[in-house]
Design an enzyme around this catalytic site. Structure first.
Site, PDB file in Angstrom:
ATOM      1  N   ARG A  26     133.571  75.807  73.707  1.00 19.30           N
ATOM      2  CA  ARG A  26     132.789  76.221  72.556  1.00 19.30           C
ATOM      3  C   ARG A  26     133.643  76.622  71.348  1.00 19.30           C
ATOM      4  O   ARG A  26     133.405  76.166  70.240  1.00 19.30           O
ATOM      5  CB  ARG A  26     131.887  77.389  72.935  1.00 19.30           C
ATOM      6  CG  ARG A  26     130.882  77.748  71.873  1.00 19.30           C
ATOM      7  CD  ARG A  26     130.023  78.936  72.291  1.00 19.30           C
ATOM      8  NE  ARG A  26     129.289  78.693  73.518  1.00 19.30           N
ATOM      9  CZ  ARG A  26     128.505  79.593  74.106  1.00 19.30           C
ATOM     10  NH1 ARG A  26     128.367  80.801  73.566  1.00 19.30           N
ATOM     11  NH2 ARG A  26     127.862  79.299  75.215  1.00 19.30           N
ATOM     12  N   HIS A  49     124.370  68.153  73.895  1.00 18.27           N
ATOM     13  CA  HIS A  49     124.641  69.576  73.619  1.00 18.27           C
ATOM     14  C   HIS A  49     123.349  70.378  73.750  1.00 18.27           C
ATOM     15  O   HIS A  49     122.660  70.644  72.750  1.00 18.27           O
ATOM     16  CB  HIS A  49     125.208  69.707  72.200  1.00 18.27           C
ATOM     17  CG  HIS A  49     125.940  70.991  71.945  1.00 18.27           C
ATOM     18  ND1 HIS A  49     127.176  71.270  72.499  1.00 18.27           N
ATOM     19  CD2 HIS A  49     125.614  72.076  71.196  1.00 18.27           C
ATOM     20  CE1 HIS A  49     127.599  72.451  72.074  1.00 18.27           C
ATOM     21  NE2 HIS A  49     126.647  72.966  71.278  1.00 18.27           N
ATOM     22  N   TYR A  81     114.022  68.181  55.955  1.00 20.05           N
ATOM     23  CA  TYR A  81     114.067  67.764  54.557  1.00 20.05           C
ATOM     24  C   TYR A  81     115.366  67.053  54.187  1.00 20.05           C
ATOM     25  O   TYR A  81     115.377  66.243  53.264  1.00 20.05           O
ATOM     26  CB  TYR A  81     113.896  68.984  53.641  1.00 20.05           C
ATOM     27  CG  TYR A  81     112.580  69.693  53.799  1.00 20.05           C
ATOM     28  CD1 TYR A  81     111.381  69.042  53.550  1.00 20.05           C
ATOM     29  CD2 TYR A  81     112.545  71.027  54.197  1.00 20.05           C
ATOM     30  CE1 TYR A  81     110.174  69.699  53.704  1.00 20.05           C
ATOM     31  CE2 TYR A  81     111.347  71.695  54.344  1.00 20.05           C
ATOM     32  CZ  TYR A  81     110.158  71.022  54.101  1.00 20.05           C
ATOM     33  OH  TYR A  81     108.965  71.672  54.239  1.00 20.05           O
TER      34      TYR A  81
END
Length: 883
Positions: free
Chosen positions: A41, A87, A131
């Protein structure tokens, strides 16, 4: 210490209760968790510079086909793909990763092309993923290139349903160019971005010399380079980071002072430090003003927009000291920020602190592995294709038999077996006219199962004569490819050269100039670093005064003009020598008595165009009865290969010529050394540096010139006298100049100038080659009108000519404006001289655009330079009036 055991649980007889040490259990679990965070990570891999989430986002976009030449696609589609396949974490973390890779103020080289609201440098959040749209940037595509060629290992994803790469086969040293930051368990990383061009140059330097030191690498990778620019203030912490992997870099915003129409000043901030919000900085400055920490400020506002940063700080009083307020801003606000550098990355699965050389060597080692694996893959595919084409060619050589066997077979399997057995019985081979035996590809006897299957699937149109020619052409091309790939696999040096070539292409595609300026502190500077490297004009007067002046102070004029005052000298003094050099060069001074002295250009005092300069005897130990006659510019006397392959050619007024190796002059001494032994009545006139393959031309006052090969003069030691170069038989005659010409360079011409201001250019071919020591040929028609020959130069049209008169007047004119003429002509007017004035020296200078401006500060108008405002020019020049 008593063991802390878990209490036994109540179980049935069939169950088993295992008692464990809770301390050991917690320790083991925490270590497992921390390693999961470190590896999976928080820390980047040193090879491709990515954490798993970045790698998965780019790989998913590549698999979806969101390339840079395709339309933009919704960010939500990318995020969903990454969550579903690679993921399985929150969508916010994945979308934040995608957004950051597209922010040009966060990434030095963005990896995602963005469309829509991706946030702002002021800390505004991006629009929702439904968007915005994104696709891969070309930089990211270079990191994914060749991933389909088995260049990297793949691993199963979280549910073992598909595979994902463990690392990307990047061609770009991503970890260095974009940096990384992350907080793991018990460790963290904070790596700064760098300039692509510098990093690639550093990688190539490492490939060329594996023993290169950190200091030598820092000549290429100078310091971090932030996407928001700014000024790196001090290099001590940067050097620590480069050498050890840990350090500290101080970054300042860039600002300047402007004066408004009402006379008040305002401070304009145009660049802020990396990761500093412009709104937050504006608010902080405003709060400092309210708290009276900073006085003298009337207003602070953020006028930044899409075009760039602009934070305006208006000052109250006209007499407010802007620089004092700027220093206070550096001290109390985020206009000056420090970053702790902590280069921690995963190397072979383990976290490790790395210096600059470690980071570069790990990347180069990874690229070597990628190139090797790619070459093996391409070789295997080429061999497989060549194997199939080999079968085609064998079948085409036995076409009737193949057709008969296929027609006689009931099933495809039966036809395949028949082809294999018949071809091996009859020992089918490709004809020698198509295939020549090689040591890297050997054809097999008959057909293999793969070839037989391919023949059965062959379309009938491939049986035409034209198609057969195409198969032969493809097969022969594959033989060249296989040979190249085999050589590549067998030679590590060839693979390193290929890596260098690919890195150079990356630099040409994506390399750019630095955004962050480096500002050294006083105690960190070498004297060379303090001096800006620029071209300067070095002038030496007749009485021995020397100075350096920026070349831009000599403006360009048309030939035939009045000229401008170039230097304020005493009436009996005038500028005798002009020379153009870089401030970091070494100057070699040769005196009329044959001595050589050294001085760095930046050690020569700087003066205005009209200033007198400093007495040269105060700078170098020249005796009072000696004077400098010529100067030579050498870039680096420590370059052994260069000094051993170059020579100094010297000539005297009486026509003596001498050649000595530059190596004999490579060890400077404060008291100087003897360059040539001068006989009584003679003096050194000129010296030039050559590579041993030039031709020498010498010109005399009476208008003659001689041309002979340089190898006619053998190299001798510094104390030698020399040999005859040109015959000087008249007591009033003497050598006025020497040039060393390149016979193959047709872009240059010979320029001669007389002391009455006449000159011309002549092609070098008009001067025939003779032996040294002769009389030579006419180079200019000397008359009472032209005066005697005063100088000779070897020039090209992109240069300018600087003429200096004994009165101190100088003029700069383009060489291209001086027309070419034959040897025996008198030339055209180059400068109009006052009565009694004469030309003292001529010099050439590379044409510079900034020198073509009009008036210069401190320059006197034409009325002060002479009695006439304008003069009528003869021959083919036009009337000129000095500005």
């Amino acid at each position: 210490m008593e063991e802390n055991l878990l209490p036994p649980e109540q179980t049935s007889d069939n169950d088993r209760t295992i008692q464990v040490n809770i301390e050991e259990q917690m320790k083991t679990a925490y270590i497992d968790y921390s390693m999961s965070v470190i590896v999976g990570r928080a820390l980047p891999d040193v090879r491709d510079g990515f954490k798993p989430v970045h790698r998965r986002v780019l790989y998913a976009m590549n698999e979806l086909g969101f390339s840079s030449n395709k339309p933009f696609r919704k960010s939500a589609q990318t995020v969903g793909e990454v969550i579903g396949k690679y993921h399985p974490h929150g969508d916010k973390s994945i979308y934040d990763t995608l957004v950051r890779m597209g922010q040009e103020w966060a990434m030095r080289y963005v990896l995602v092309d963005k469309q829509g609201n991706f946030g702002s440098p002021d800390g505004d959040p991006p629009a929702a993923m439904r968007y915005t749209e994104a696709r891969l940037h070309r930089v990211a595509e270079a990191m994914l290139e060749d991933i389909e060629k088995e260049t990297v290992d793949f691993q199963l994803n979280f549910d073992d349903s598909r595979e994902e790469p463990t690392v990307l086969p990047t061609r770009i040293p991503q970890l260095l160019v974009n940096g990384s930051s992350g907080i793991a368990v018990g460790m963290a990383t904070n790596m700064m971005p760098h300039n692509m061009t510098e990093v690639v140059d550093g990688c190539i330097a490492y490939i060329d010399n594996k023993e290169i030191t950190i200091d030598q690498l820092m000549a290429y990778v100078k310091a971090p380079d932030f996407p928001t620019g700014g000024i790196i203030y001090g290099m001590e912490g940067v050097r620590d980071a480069m050498a050890t992997g840990r350090g500290r870099v101080v970054v300042r915003g860039r600002c300047h002072v402007e004066t408004r129409a009402n006379g008040r000043e305002q401070i304009i901030i145009t660049e802020v430090p990396y990761q500093v919000s412009r709104d937050a900085l504006t608010d902080r400055i405003g709060q400092l003003v309210v708290d009276k920490v900073i006085d003298g400020v009337s207003d602070v506002r953020n006028e930044s927009n899409k075009e760039g940063t602009r934070i305006v700080i208006e000052l109250k009083q006209r007499d407010a000291v802007a620089q004092l307020i700027i220093n206070q801003l550096y001290k109390y606000s985020e206009l000056q920020t420090s970053f702790g550098i902590n280069n921690v990355a995963l190397s072979k699965g383990r976290p490790r602190i790395m210096n600059l050389k470690d980071l570069i060597s790990e990347f180069v080692e990874f690229r070597m592995d990628v190139v090797t694996r790619r070459t093996r893959f391409e070789l295997r595919k080429a061999n497989e294709r060549a194997h199939v084409l080999e079968g085609y060619l064998k079948a085409l050589d036995h076409l009737d038999e193949v057709i008969a066997l296929i027609r006689a077979s009931r099933t495809p399997d039966e036809a395949k077996e028949a082809l294999i057995s018949r071809s091996r019985e009859e020992k089918w081979y490709i004809s020698q006219s198509v295939f020549a035996p090689t040591d890297f590809y050997t054809q097999e006897e008959g057909l293999t199962e793969t070839q037989a299957k391919a023949i059965l699937e062959l379309r009938l149109q491939r049986l035409t004569g034209m198609e057969r020619d195409k198969i032969v052409e493809e097969f022969n091309g594959l033989m060249d490819v296989i040979k190249h790939l085999t050589d590549l696999l067998n030679s590590e040096s060839l693979r390193y050269e290929l890596i260098k070539t690919e890195l150079t292409l990356i630099k040409e595609k994506f390399g750019d100039a630095r955004k962050s300026e480096i500002q050294y502190l006083a105690d960190e500077m070498r004297i060379e670093d303090l001096i800006e490297e620029e071209n300067v004009v070095i002038t030496i007067s007749h009485l021995g005064y020397i100075k350096r002046t920026s070349a831009t102070e000599y403006r360009q004029q048309r030939r035939g003009g009045r000229g401008a005052v170039g230097s304020k000298t005493r009436e009996e003094d005038y500028v005798e020598h002009l020379f153009v050099a870089s401030t970091h060069d070494t100057m070699m001074f040769f005196t009329e008595k044959g001595r050589c002295y050294w001085m760095r250009v930046y050690e020569i005092p700087e003066g205005e165009k009209q200033s007198k300069g400093r007495a040269i005897q105060n700078l170098i130990q020249i005796p009072g009865d000696d004077k400098v006659k010529t100067i030579i510019d050498v870039k680096n006397l420590d370059d052994k290969e260069f000094v051993q392959s170059h020579y100094i050619v010297l000539c005297t007024k009486q026509g003596i010529i001498k050649k000595t190796s530059l190596e004999d002059f490579s060890r400077p001494r404060a008291t100087g050394v003897n360059a040539i032994t001068i006989v009584e009545g003679d003096e050194l006139l000129h010296a030039e540096m050559t590579d041993g393959n030039k031709e020498i031309m010498m010109a005399v006052k009476s208008g003659r010139a001689i041309r002979f090969p340089e190898d006619k003069v053998r190299a001798t030691g510094r104390g030698a006298i020399g040999v005859a170069g040109i015959e000087v038989d008249d007591r009033n005659d003497e050598v006025v100049g020497m040039i060393c010409v390149n016979k193959d360079d047709k872009s240059k011409t010979v320029l001669v100038v007389s002391d009455k201001g006449f000159g011309k250019r002549t092609a070098i071919d008009e001067y025939r080659i003779t032996n040294r020591g002769g009389k030579g040929v006419k180079t200019i028609h000397v008359t009472e009108k032209t005066g005697s020959l005063v100088g000779i130069l070897y020039v090209k049209e992109s240069e300018d000519l600087i003429i200096t008169c004994k009165s101190g007047i100088t003029i700069r004119t383009g060489i291209v404006d001086i027309r070419e003429a034959g040897r025996a002509t008198q030339g055209v007017t180059l400068i109009r001289l006052d009565d009694g004035d004469e030309i003292a020296a001529i010099s050439q200078i590379e044409e510079e655009a900034e020198a073509e401006t009009g008036d210069l500060s401190g320059e006197q108008p034409a009325a002060e330079a002479g009695p006439d405002q304008a003069t009528e020019n003869t021959n083919d020049s036009t009337t000129e009036t000095d500005n």
